[in-house]
Design an enzyme around this catalytic site. Structure first.
Site, PDB file in Angstrom:
ATOM      1  N   LYS A   1       0.840  -1.214   0.000  1.00 58.03           N
ATOM      2  CA  LYS A   1       0.000   0.000   0.000  1.00 58.03           C
ATOM      3  C   LYS A   1       0.867   1.252   0.000  1.00 58.03           C
ATOM      4  O   LYS A   1       0.600   2.195  -0.750  1.00 58.03           O
ATOM      5  CB  LYS A   1      -0.958  -0.025   1.208  1.00 58.03           C
ATOM      6  CG  LYS A   1      -2.080  -1.040   1.013  1.00 58.03           C
ATOM      7  CD  LYS A   1      -2.854  -1.373   2.267  1.00 58.03           C
ATOM      8  CE  LYS A   1      -3.816  -2.527   1.949  1.00 58.03           C
ATOM      9  NZ  LYS A   1      -4.523  -3.061   3.107  1.00 58.03           N
TER      10      LYS A   1
ATOM     11  N   GLN B   1      -4.894  -1.697   9.230  1.00 58.24           N
ATOM     12  CA  GLN B   1      -4.708  -3.033   8.677  1.00 58.24           C
ATOM     13  C   GLN B   1      -5.294  -4.080   9.636  1.00 58.24           C
ATOM     14  O   GLN B   1      -4.951  -4.103  10.812  1.00 58.24           O
ATOM     15  CB  GLN B   1      -3.207  -3.286   8.451  1.00 58.24           C
ATOM     16  CG  GLN B   1      -2.904  -4.576   7.724  1.00 58.24           C
ATOM     17  CD  GLN B   1      -3.439  -4.584   6.295  1.00 58.24           C
ATOM     18  OE1 GLN B   1      -3.264  -3.643   5.551  1.00 58.24           O
ATOM     19  NE2 GLN B   1      -4.119  -5.665   5.914  1.00 58.24           N
TER      20      GLN B   1
ATOM     21  N   ASP C   1     -11.398   2.724   3.390  1.00 57.68           N
ATOM     22  CA  ASP C   1     -11.707   1.297   3.240  1.00 57.68           C
ATOM     23  C   ASP C   1     -13.213   1.084   3.047  1.00 57.68           C
ATOM     24  O   ASP C   1     -13.644   0.013   2.627  1.00 57.68           O
ATOM     25  CB  ASP C   1     -11.269   0.548   4.519  1.00 57.68           C
ATOM     26  CG  ASP C   1     -10.048  -0.327   4.282  1.00 57.68           C
ATOM     27  OD1 ASP C   1      -9.756  -0.638   3.120  1.00 57.68           O
ATOM     28  OD2 ASP C   1      -9.395  -0.693   5.270  1.00 57.68           O
TER      29      ASP C   1
END
Ligand code: NAP
Length: 311
Positions: free
Chosen positions: A52, A96, A119
């Site tokens: 990422k 995460q 997200d």
């Protein structure tokens, strides 16, 4: 001959479409910014975070990596999230998963301000999707919609079956297909007659987490089959069973000790209209859509400031 839906091509198209938008933002002195939070030392999570951050670097997106010890408390994480919520350079916050066991994952995800929830997991953004309002869409299903669009696979009026009802893939996938006017059926572990449900579909999305679960009897020859599953097989017997006669896969297994397998059995790919492979399919799109959401968030920051990007 079935069409192979190449994730790399779709990813490259998504990233190419972001570059001029980032350049236009730069002209207004806004650099999109992403904060990635990693707690603990899970090797797979460390790899995802590295990818990422690298994707940000390649595009010219500002990124910050926040690495916290495995023993971090919910309170410490909440403090960090709150400071990122008000950080002027940060447009997106990504925590995460999974988080260490002592941390209340739900509480942490809820603490991310919906305007920075790139997200798309916050209930506010889930509700926005449900009600057709603008908001961040979860990256994996959003990437699949781009893939269908890229390959001109018709969705409107078609029957779609989504196998899996998780909050991060199955449910938002079903909502996005519905938003695009498909007639959607959601299947799960309690579905009766699963193969039959799937056989009637023009689009089958498998998001189950079971290697080679979707077999040829699930799929009709006209169907586009999208494989979300990412299953790492560590035993030779299973690899040999799923990839019968595929010497290359067995050689891969012999050299690496594991192979990545989707939820769709490879035999399906001989008798369908289109399929996304694993690896090389959907897995490549998630990070690209995370970048896309981060850029969109930066554009909203500019709009709040009263400007529009200069192209
Ligand atoms: P999850 O939360 O474990 O959900 C799995 C879903 O599959 C559940 O809804 C479950 O039904 C259903 N299921 C399990 N066994 C079934 C069966 N025998 N028949 C029918 N349905 C069954 O998993 P997830 O997070 O959605 O992820 C699914 C897969 O996608 C995993 O392999 C994951 O690694 C992969 N994934 C890939 C990406 C990517 O490519 N970027 C991103 C996210 C996930 P119940 O609800 O009834 O239990």
């Amino acid at each position: 001959m079935p069409i192979r839906l190449d994730g790399k091509q779709v990813r490259d198209a998504i990233l190419a479409s972001l570059r001029p938008r980032i350049a236009a933002l730069e002209k207004t002195e806004i650099t999109p910014g992403l904060a990635v939070v990693l707690a603990g030392e899970d090797p797979a999570s460390e790899i995802y975070v590295r990818h990422k951050v690298k994707a940000c670097e390649d595009l010219g997106i500002y990124s910050e990596k926040h690495l916290l010890p495995a023993g971090v408390t919910s309170e410490e994480l909440l403090l960090l999230i709150r400071s990122l919520n008000s950080h002027p350079r940060i447009d997106g916050i990504l925590v995460q998963l999974p988080l260490p066991g002592q941390v209340d994952e739900r509480e942490i995800l809820m603490a991310i301000h919906p305007s920075k929830d790139v997200d798309g997991f916050h209930p506010m953004n889930a509700g926005n999707l449900m009600t057709g309002l603008p908001g961040f869409r979860p990256c994996t299903p959003a990437g699949i919609m781009r893939m269908l669009e890229h390959y001109n696979i018709p969705v409107s009026g078609r029957r779609a079956v989504v196998i899996g009802r998780s909050n991060i893939v199955g449910k938002p996938m079903a909502m996005m297909l519905l938003e695009a006017n498909a007639t959607v059926t959601i299947c799960h572990s309690k579905t009766v007659g699963l193969a039959e449900e799937c056989r009637r579909a023009h689009i089958v999305v498998a998001a189950i987490g079971r290697a080679g679960f979707v077999t040829p009897d699930f799929v009709n020859p006209e169907a586009a089959v999208i494989d979300v599953g990412m299953n790492r097989l560590h035993d030779r017997e299973s690899v040999a069973r799923i990839f019968e006669g595929n010497e290359k896969k067995l050689a891969d297994f012999a050299s690496k000790g594991a192979v990545l397998v989707g939820d769709v059995h490879p035999a399906v790919f001989r008798n369908c209209a289109a399929y996304s492979p694993v690896p090389g399919g959907v897995g490549l799109l998630t990070i690209a859509m995370l970048m896309s959401n981060t850029v969109e968030s930066a554009e909203r920051r500019l709009a709040r400031r009263g400007g529009t990007p200069i192209s």
